[in-house]
Design an enzyme around this catalytic site. Sequence first.
Site, PDB file in Angstrom:
ATOM      1  N   HIS A  83       0.824  -1.216   0.000  1.00  0.00           N
ATOM      2  CA  HIS A  83       0.000   0.000   0.000  1.00  0.00           C
ATOM      3  C   HIS A  83       0.855   1.261   0.000  1.00  0.00           C
ATOM      4  CE1 HIS A  83       0.205   0.957   4.411  1.00  0.00           C
ATOM      5  NE2 HIS A  83       0.245  -0.347   4.569  1.00  0.00           N
ATOM      6  N   ASP A  85      -0.239   4.454   0.935  1.00  0.00           N
ATOM      7  CA  ASP A  85      -0.548   5.492   1.930  1.00  0.00           C
ATOM      8  C   ASP A  85       0.172   5.231   3.248  1.00  0.00           C
ATOM      9  OD1 ASP A  85      -2.242   3.170   2.329  1.00  0.00           O
ATOM     10  OD2 ASP A  85      -3.369   4.336   3.797  1.00  0.00           O
ATOM     11  N   ASP A 146       5.939   1.613   6.517  1.00  0.00           N
ATOM     12  CA  ASP A 146       4.626   0.985   6.406  1.00  0.00           C
ATOM     13  C   ASP A 146       3.809   1.819   5.435  1.00  0.00           C
ATOM     14  OD1 ASP A 146       2.206  -0.220   6.729  1.00  0.00           O
ATOM     15  OD2 ASP A 146       1.881   0.470   8.784  1.00  0.00           O
ATOM     16  N   GLU A 180      -4.972   1.914   2.657  1.00  0.00           N
ATOM     17  CA  GLU A 180      -4.985   0.732   3.530  1.00  0.00           C
ATOM     18  C   GLU A 180      -5.211   1.145   4.975  1.00  0.00           C
ATOM     19  OE1 GLU A 180      -3.253  -2.460   6.154  1.00  0.00           O
ATOM     20  OE2 GLU A 180      -2.699  -0.356   6.027  1.00  0.00           O
ATOM     21  N   GLU A 181      -4.591   2.260   5.365  1.00  0.00           N
ATOM     22  CA  GLU A 181      -4.635   2.679   6.770  1.00  0.00           C
ATOM     23  C   GLU A 181      -6.023   3.141   7.204  1.00  0.00           C
ATOM     24  OE1 GLU A 181      -2.299   1.987   8.653  1.00  0.00           O
ATOM     25  OE2 GLU A 181      -0.430   1.983   7.502  1.00  0.00           O
ATOM     26  N   ASP A 203       3.783  -6.297   3.718  1.00  0.00           N
ATOM     27  CA  ASP A 203       3.307  -5.228   4.607  1.00  0.00           C
ATOM     28  C   ASP A 203       3.520  -5.608   6.074  1.00  0.00           C
ATOM     29  OD1 ASP A 203       2.089  -2.883   5.401  1.00  0.00           O
ATOM     30  OD2 ASP A 203       0.048  -3.638   5.156  1.00  0.00           O
ATOM     31  N   HIS A 384       3.735   3.575  12.418  1.00  0.00           N
ATOM     32  CA  HIS A 384       2.759   4.552  12.900  1.00  0.00           C
ATOM     33  C   HIS A 384       3.351   5.469  13.965  1.00  0.00           C
ATOM     34  CE1 HIS A 384      -0.964   2.052  11.478  1.00  0.00           C
ATOM     35  NE2 HIS A 384       0.061   1.959  10.659  1.00  0.00           N
TER      36      HIS A 384
END
Length: 412
Positions: A83, A85, A146, A180-181, A203, A384
């Site tokens: 992903h 994003d 990520d 995705e997030e 991922d 994150h």
Amino acid sequence: MYSAVVENFLRYVKIDTQSLEQYADKTPSTEKQRDLAVLLRDELLVLGASNVRYDEEHCYVYAEIPSNLRVKKRVPKIGFIAHMDTSEAVSGANVKPRIIENYDGEDIVLDEKLNIVTRVSEFPMLKACKGKSLIVTDGSTLLGGDDKAGVAEIMAMAEYFLRHPEVEHGKICIGFTPDEEVGNGVAFFDIDGFDADYAYTVDGGELGDMSYECFNAAGATLTVKGKSVHPGYAKNIMKNAITLAYEFISTISGECPENTEGYGGFYHVDSIHGDVEKAVVEFIIRDHDSKKFEQRIQTVRNNVEMLNSKYGEKRFTVEIKEQYRNMRERIEKELYIVEYAVEAMRRAGVEPKVSPIRGGTDGARLSFDGLLCPNICTGSEGHHGRNEFACIEDMETIVEILKNIVLLPCSE
Ligand SMILES: [Zn+2]
């Protein structure tokens, strides 16, 4: 000059692709994700990938590397998905990656003035990186490993096969997804057009990590109806919705995320708001085991009923929505997909660690929609947050793992 995967990574993390929950009713949730999508499309075209497509409406990028097998042989068409994003937990704008060569295994000071430090005690996986090279942030943003580490690795794998036509392989399918997030990574994924027999999301975290199990997941909203009267004259009349809401929470709060790990499921209260008249509790229900998952849902319903009968009227109502399912029940019927990845890791000198994800993945949804899709590591960790880091040697090894995944079925 660093290796292709590192150069890719450094280029991609500088592009802000943060997705935003508040705009999740449209895909992509943020226009800036297109900046990376368009770059990836252009890079794939320059590399000579086939059937490169940018879905302008929803911001997906797809490409293929056709089979170049000289002898006719049936080998699987293998997909790789990452992903584009990044999480909204921390800003992803103006990321300034810093490379630490020959990491000494100690705490890493990201910002001396603000005392932002990546501590080995909090990120014990750093120990395995001693002597290797790390990419870290300056403490003001996340890194974006990520999942730009996954994107960079897939692109480096693609570059290798496109530059080495003498290396025979089956069809390779590539997909990059937005959002995705915010839970919409595969909402508009074109499974038919992607045309893979199975796929891997790249991922995960630490080198060697791999998973084909995730939670069964549901989200719930409890609404509590209270009764407001003057507090001075409330005896035996007032029903304080806030107090009643806490009474419900106390029935499920034993098994919470902070008390559980491994295969332990939980209830997690996300938010509570309200006043004497009305309170709303949002919570989630998670369990790897589908029977226990159903039991948890039943427990919630039973507790609501028990409280309603205690108060003699319907003060509690709960609405429960299924969010995603454990992909294990699909993938375990085709376990060779996991075994190929395990063998691909061993051949790259990596000891595989297959463990359940305590969350969901895009692959879980794809697996239920017909594209079986376990998840493998990226070599980046601390996702994150500002303490995110990626290990250069591990990312390079993961490119080898992806190559092995492609090559293994051809050698059989
Ligand atoms: Zn991710």
